[in-house]
Design an enzyme around this catalytic site. Structure first.
Site, PDB file in Angstrom:
ATOM      1  N   ALA A   9       0.818  -1.212   0.000  1.00 51.01           N
ATOM      2  CA  ALA A   9       0.000   0.000   0.000  1.00 51.01           C
ATOM      3  C   ALA A   9       0.855   1.266   0.000  1.00 51.01           C
ATOM      4  O   ALA A   9       0.330   2.363  -0.158  1.00 51.01           O
ATOM      5  CB  ALA A   9      -0.922   0.006   1.218  1.00 51.01           C
ATOM      6  N   CYS A  10       2.159   1.115   0.142  1.00 48.78           N
ATOM      7  CA  CYS A  10       3.080   2.254   0.236  1.00 48.78           C
ATOM      8  C   CYS A  10       3.777   2.480  -1.100  1.00 48.78           C
ATOM      9  O   CYS A  10       4.454   1.593  -1.620  1.00 48.78           O
ATOM     10  CB  CYS A  10       4.112   1.977   1.332  1.00 48.78           C
ATOM     11  SG  CYS A  10       5.463   3.161   1.401  1.00 48.78           S
TER      12      CYS A  10
END
Length: 133
Positions: A10-11
């Protein structure tokens, strides 16, 4: 030694570091540390390998950081490590380990120092990776 990336998909920074690793010809072991939390021993080992203080690995933007009052300078390294073990989201990412060492790769371009085969990258104005060659 096979490269390892402690990764959060998600980063964006973590995704960029992974893209650079793959573009260099690496087929890294990808450890999604939120799904497969690190053992205390491994976290301590990584901190020692990176030659940083545990406080430097804390992700300050997470709500747990404030809830647990982790900005309190009286907290010991062991207490900070315990917080990261209890709440892995507090571990900043990505951490990359290769034959050349280990480091927190923020910004993602820091992974270049760890590569056996160099790659050319272009970055966007906001610092994101635009192209890896």
């Amino acid at each position: 030694m096979k490269a390892t990336i402690y990764h959060n998909p998600a980063c964006g920074t973590s995704r960029n570091a992974l893209a650079i690793l793959e573009a260099s010809g690496e087929a890294p072991e990808v450890v999604e540390y939120l799904k497969t939390p690190l053992s205390r021993e491994r976290l301590v080992e990584l901190i020692l390998m990176m030659a940083i203080a545990p406080r430097e690995l804390l992700r300050r933007k997470e709500p747990f950081y404030d809830e647990l009052n982790l900005d309190d300078l009286a907290l010991s390294d062991d207490q900070l490590i315990d917080a990261m073990i209890a709440h892995p989201i507090l571990i900043n990412r990505p951490i990359v380990v290769t034959d050349k060492g280990a480091q927190l790769c923020r910004p993602a371009e820091r992974v270049l120092d760890l590569l056996a085969n160099q790659v050319a990258i272009s970055t966007k104005e906001d610092g994101g990776i635009m192209r890896v060659e």
